[in-house]
Design an enzyme around this catalytic site. Structure first.
Site, PDB file in Angstrom:
ATOM      1  N   ASP A   1     -15.253  -1.237  50.909  1.00 43.71           N
ATOM      2  CA  ASP A   1     -14.451  -1.164  49.688  1.00 43.71           C
ATOM      3  C   ASP A   1     -12.975  -1.180  50.098  1.00 43.71           C
ATOM      4  O   ASP A   1     -12.500  -0.247  50.743  1.00 43.71           O
ATOM      5  CB  ASP A   1     -14.801   0.127  48.936  1.00 43.71           C
ATOM      6  N   HIS A   2     -12.279  -2.231  49.704  1.00 43.82           N
ATOM      7  CA  HIS A   2     -10.891  -2.381  50.139  1.00 43.82           C
ATOM      8  C   HIS A   2      -9.973  -1.337  49.518  1.00 43.82           C
ATOM      9  O   HIS A   2      -8.805  -1.199  49.923  1.00 43.82           O
ATOM     10  CB  HIS A   2     -10.380  -3.784  49.790  1.00 43.82           C
ATOM     11  N   ARG A   3     -10.457  -0.581  48.543  1.00 43.72           N
ATOM     12  CA  ARG A   3      -9.627   0.476  47.960  1.00 43.72           C
ATOM     13  C   ARG A   3      -9.486   1.670  48.895  1.00 43.72           C
ATOM     14  O   ARG A   3      -8.492   2.397  48.820  1.00 43.72           O
ATOM     15  CB  ARG A   3     -10.226   0.939  46.622  1.00 43.72           C
TER      16      ARG A   3
END
Length: 456
Positions: free
Chosen positions: A426-428
């Protein structure tokens, strides 16, 4: 802008790139100060940069809406200005440009609501709230009234029953065009019913309404044939579909991968099993041990995103999910606090858990609450994959089949046991540096299992 008894309330403008809020860093003015048009009144920080926000009004500062460190949403009051005593605002000052009011608020410094150089101002033609231009025949184009209508200086809608969309800002038009929003179906919330950027963005959250407004006769489900098999989407299959759909819808996932020489890992497993034949370990257990080592070094991946609380929660313990294919579908049983288990205990727990999952004996509590998932899809004879993250987790490591391949060892070509590792994250929760560091650590431990001892 809103006006209450001659005071003017400047709303936080749209700062671009889809940003919906900004944090107040420092006020440049105080209550009681006199400001001029386009004077910088506050420094704010967005997710992209720190910028100065100019005020489009002249007068005396009445209210500062928010303190330093407070986050303000776009479109909410930022500062209230009252005209100076003794008269109205000077004629040379722009009170609130129609373009900003219709689109997203005032512009930042450098795009300003500038002053004219002379005493006379060129009279601004009244803007026409016109629809997008359409094709005009040569005969129609020759008529003067057609030319005037095209430039949008003064023209009424051809059909009063179908008024044109009240849009002035080209930014709003472009946003609607890029997302396929029919402006004729959007209700404007700006002054006089003008459609603002926020109205278009709100319309994007109702895709069903947009599709209903612009039906496509060519899109339809194919009729069921006599030989078709209808499988109801119920039970485990429905739960899997819902969870995977939610993951793909909410999580901005990225997949990275690397080929590794697993010869050393296989040799290590053989040595362990030769020493402890009564408690053999599997390749999956060794991979789980390596993942636990990586998560200790990169805890950002052992996390979840709390969207309602606007925060990232890093878990204290590693609740390791193991993807298991069963007759009922794909299940992900969870080993809670897996970091507390020895490698032998991991191997025993993995064997018991996957057997119980395939037999359908696991309670529902054992199938939820994971923080990281390990997926050995190599058992299906495939090399790689871009797996979907098990929502609400933040990462998943996939392992492909181990096969003989040519590999360069100490400058010489040799046949080695090679596999592919893929990490979907998850790039968050992190950037590529963290994700790449984790995958590289896992790969190094697979190629040189002795590194695990150094990491303990």
């Amino acid at each position: 802008m809103t006006t209450v008894e001659r005071t003017q309330v400047f709303l936080l403008p749209d700062l671009g790139e889809g940003l919906s809020e900004a944090e107040i860093v420092e006020w440049r003015v105080a209550v009681g100060d006199v400001v001029t048009v386009d004077q910088s009144v506050v420094e704010v920080e967005t997710a992209k940069a720190v910028v100065d926000v100019p005020c489009p009004y002249a007068g005396r500062v009445v209210t500062l809406h928010g303190a330093a460190g407070e986050v303000r949403p776009v479109g909410q009051p930022l500062i209230t200005i009252a005209p100076l005593d003794g008269g109205d605002e000077p004629a040379g000052h722009a009170t609130y440009r129609e373009e900003e009011r219709a689109g997203s608020g005032n512009v930042l410094i450098g795009y300003g609501t500038g002053h004219g150089g002379g005493t006379r101002r060129r009279r601004r033609p009244r803007l026409v709230l016109a629809p997008e231009p359409t094709d005009v025949s040569p005969a129609d184009a020759a008529r003067p009234d057609a030319a005037r209508a095209d430039v949008g200086v003064s023209a009424a809608p051809a059909d009063p029953r179908s008024p044109a969309a009240l849009v002035i800002s080209p930014i709003v038009r472009r946003l609607a065009r890029e997302h396929g929003v029919d402006l004729g179906t959007v209700r404007g919330t700006g002054p006089g019913g003008v459609i603002r950027r926020a109205d278009v963005e709100a319309a994007l959250t109702a895709p069903a309404a947009r599709l209903a407004a612009v039906p496509d006769p060519h899109v339809a489900l194919a009729p069921s044939g006599d030989g078709d098999v209808i499988v109801p989407l119920t039970g485990v299959r429905k739960a899997i579909a819902d969870k995977l759909s939610r993951s793909r819808r909410e999580i901005p996932e990225v997949t990275i991968w690397v080929d590794v020489d697993a010869t050393g890992l296989l040799e290590t497993r053989a040595a362990i099993n030769a020493a402890t034949p009564d408690a053999p370990v599997s390749i999956l257990a060794l991979l789980a041990r390596i993942c636990l080592s990586g998560l200790r070094r990169f805890p950002q991946l052992n996390a979840r995103v709390d969207t309602e609380g606007q925060r990232i929660v890093q878990s204290a313990g590693v609740h390791l999910g193991i993807a298991a294919q069963t007759d009922r579908g794909l299940l992900v049983p969870v080993l809670r606090d897996a970091q507390r288990l020895t490698t032998a205990e991991l191997a025993a727990e993995l064997a018991a858990t996957t057997a119980a999952a395939r037999a359908g004996n696991l309670p529902p509590a054992r199938l939820t609450g994971g923080t990281f998932t390990l997926n050995n899809y190599g058992v299906f004879g495939v090399d790689g994959s871009t797996p979907i993250i098990n929502h609400p987790e933040a990462a998943l490591l996939g392992v492909g089949r181990i096969v003989d391949k040519p590999w360069v060892v100490d400058g010489q070509l040799a046949v080695r046991k090679v596999t592919q590792l893929s990490l979907t994250f998850d790039h968050r929760v992190c950037d590529g540096g963290v994700a790449g560091g984790f995958l590289r650590h896992v790969a190094d431990c697979v190629e040189r299992p002795a590194m695990l001892i150094a990491a303990v």
